[in-house]
Write an enzyme that holds these catalytic residues in place. Structure first.
Site, short mmCIF file in Angstrom:
data_model
loop_
_atom_site.label_atom_id
_atom_site.label_comp_id
_atom_site.label_asym_id
_atom_site.label_seq_id
_atom_site.Cartn_x
_atom_site.Cartn_y
_atom_site.Cartn_z
N ASN A 140 -50.42 3.16 53.83
CA ASN A 140 -51.28 3.27 54.83
C ASN A 140 -52.38 4.03 54.88
O ASN A 140 -52.53 5.35 54.66
CB ASN A 140 -50.32 3.97 56.09
N ARG B 34 -50.89 -1.55 55.78
CA ARG B 34 -51.13 -1.40 57.18
C ARG B 34 -52.63 -1.68 57.34
O ARG B 34 -53.31 -1.19 56.78
CB ARG B 34 -50.67 -0.09 57.58
N HIS C 99 -50.48 -0.21 67.67
CA HIS C 99 -49.13 0.16 67.61
C HIS C 99 -48.03 -1.17 67.71
O HIS C 99 -47.04 -0.91 67.73
CB HIS C 99 -48.71 1.13 68.74
N ARG D 113 -57.29 11.73 73.11
CA ARG D 113 -58.02 10.55 73.77
C ARG D 113 -57.73 10.40 75.10
O ARG D 113 -56.67 10.89 75.53
CB ARG D 113 -57.57 9.25 73.00
N GLU E 173 -42.42 3.02 60.90
CA GLU E 173 -43.60 2.14 60.66
C GLU E 173 -43.44 1.48 59.21
O GLU E 173 -43.78 0.36 58.92
CB GLU E 173 -44.83 2.52 61.24
#
Ligand code: ADP
Length: 402
Positions: A7, A95, A184, A245, A388
């Site tokens: 990743n 990823r 996601h 965010r 993940e």
């Protein structure tokens, strides 16, 4: 059957080596501060095992190539025996953040695939170039080993046009592909599949609301096993309130700030992505710090918690309307797994809709999949740890037909 998961971010590379015969983690690590004066490298061999070993070092990591080289050198340490030679690696799973409309599923990487990831750079200008760096270096270091791209956006490619279009001039979609994509996806798909196993029904028969609450937060409506709506949009800014965010704001906020606060578009974008969300409201973006601050009477910290959990609840309601029947609601990721208060406040007051949490059971950190609803609750509530890296390794294995 060893699969290496990469990743690669703008200044870091996360990696994990799994043995997919039993899905055990052989090693897990992180190279951070790539490009800064001093980089940090950490690798844990056999995490959680009796012979767990943590190796840490600081060294200069000028670029992704050297970052990956350091990671592979660590993994190839003969004393650890996790990579004896490079052909031990069955596949590398990467990823990739933005697959645009080009990728509906994990894909074996070829020249065309690299070109398509590159084409989608305008949609993810920070992430896709870093992902591409990771792929190119892995191709060099593991020549001949299949490389598979797993896209954050792919699971959401089943979202129908009425849910992915913004009501703005259609030409912007035709010419620039401006639409909602969602992110996601790997995590939402993983916990949804786990949930189906726990309920004991095929995923294709289940309607689920999956709530991923970490630094980034998103919620997905899953109908008959497919994503039909999600809160993140063209970029990972829309929807829920996140660590830094904003989530949803009135889009006219840009014009207001430009006119009244003398901010240009980059400053506004930076502010909405990095200085907003929980941090914008109370100065703290880690939920653990926010709880500590609330305990010492900090009112803004309480406001941040209230704003985030209220937004969560509002979207649960929206997605119940989208789905009609909901079989289960899933909480996952850093906050979703660890924060009982956020889970409780998100679903508080939804009993008339058949959603009843067992507050005693809920009062724990979720280390393994746990049913959090009362036996009477029409909708099951689950806490399911996301993973993940494992999800990426499983997808890579599936692409290669194993
Ligand atoms: P990322 O989106 O970076 O993958 P994670 O899913 O790891 O993030 O979530 C990180 C966030 O999870 C932290 O910022 C923090 O707010 C929250 N978190 C982690 N541990 C706890 C805890 N024990 N209690 C409450 N919140 C936690």
């Amino acid at each position: 059957m060893k699969i290496l998961v990469i990743n690669s971010g703008s200044s870091s590379i996360k990696f994990q080596l799994l043995d997919m015969v039993d899905e055990s983690v052989l090693a897990s690590g992180l190279v951070e501060r790539i490009g800064e004066t001093e980089g940090l490298v950490k690798c844990t061999f056999r995490p959680g095992g009796e012979d767990e070993l943590v190796v840490k070092k600081t060294t200069t990591v000028p670029d992704h190539k050297s970052g990956m080289q350091i990671a592979v050198e660590l993994l190839s340490d003969p004393r650890q025996g996790v990579i004896v030679n490079r052909s031990d690696i069955y596949a590398v799973g990467h990823r990739v953040v933005h697959g645009g409309e080009d990728f509906h599923k994990p894909t074996l990487i070829s020249g065309d695939v690299l070109a398509a990831i590159e084409k989608n750079i305008p949609l993810a200008p920070l992430h896709n170039p870093a992902n591409l760096d990771g792929i190119r270096v892995a191709q060099e270091l593991f020549a001949g080993v299949p490389q598979v791209a797993i896209f954050d956006t792919a699971f959401h490619q089943t979202i129908p046009p009425h849910a992915y279009h913004y009501a703005i001039p259609y030409e912007l979609y035709e010419q620039q592909r401006v639409r909602r994509y969602g992110f996601h996806g790997t995590s939402h798909k993983f916990v949804a599949s786990e949930c189906a196993g726990l309920i004991g029904k095929p995923l294709a028969e289940l309607n689920l609301i999956s709530i991923h609450l970490g630094n980034g937060c998103s919620m997905t409506a899953i109908k008959n096993g497919e994503s039909v709506d999600t809160t993140l949009g063209l970029t990972p800014l829309e929807g829920l309130v996140m660590g830094t965010r904003s989530g949803d704001v009135d889009p006219a906020i840009h014009a207001f700030l430009a006119r009244n606060c003398n901010m240009d578009i980059d400053a506004i974008n930076e502010m909405l992505n990095k200085e907003s969300g929980l941090k914008g409201l109370c100065g703290l973006n880690d939920m653990r710090d926010i709880h500590d601050a609330i305990a010492s009477g900090n009112k803004r910290a309480k406001l941040a918690l209230d704003v985030q959990t209220y937004r969560n609840k509002k979207y649960v309601g929206a997605f119940m309307a989208v789905l009609g029947r909901v079989d289960a609601i899933i909480f996952t990721a850093g906050i979703g797994e660890n924060d009982a208060v956020v889970r409780e406040m998100t679903l508080r007051g939804l009993e008339p809709f058949g959603i009843a949490m067992d507050l005693e059971v809920n009062n724990q950190r979720i280390k393994k999949p746990t049913l959090l609803s009362t036996p009477e609750s029409r909708v099951q509530i689950w806490g399911i740890p996301t993973n993940e890296e494992l999800a990426i390794a499983r997808e890579a294995k599936a692409v290669l037909g194993k």
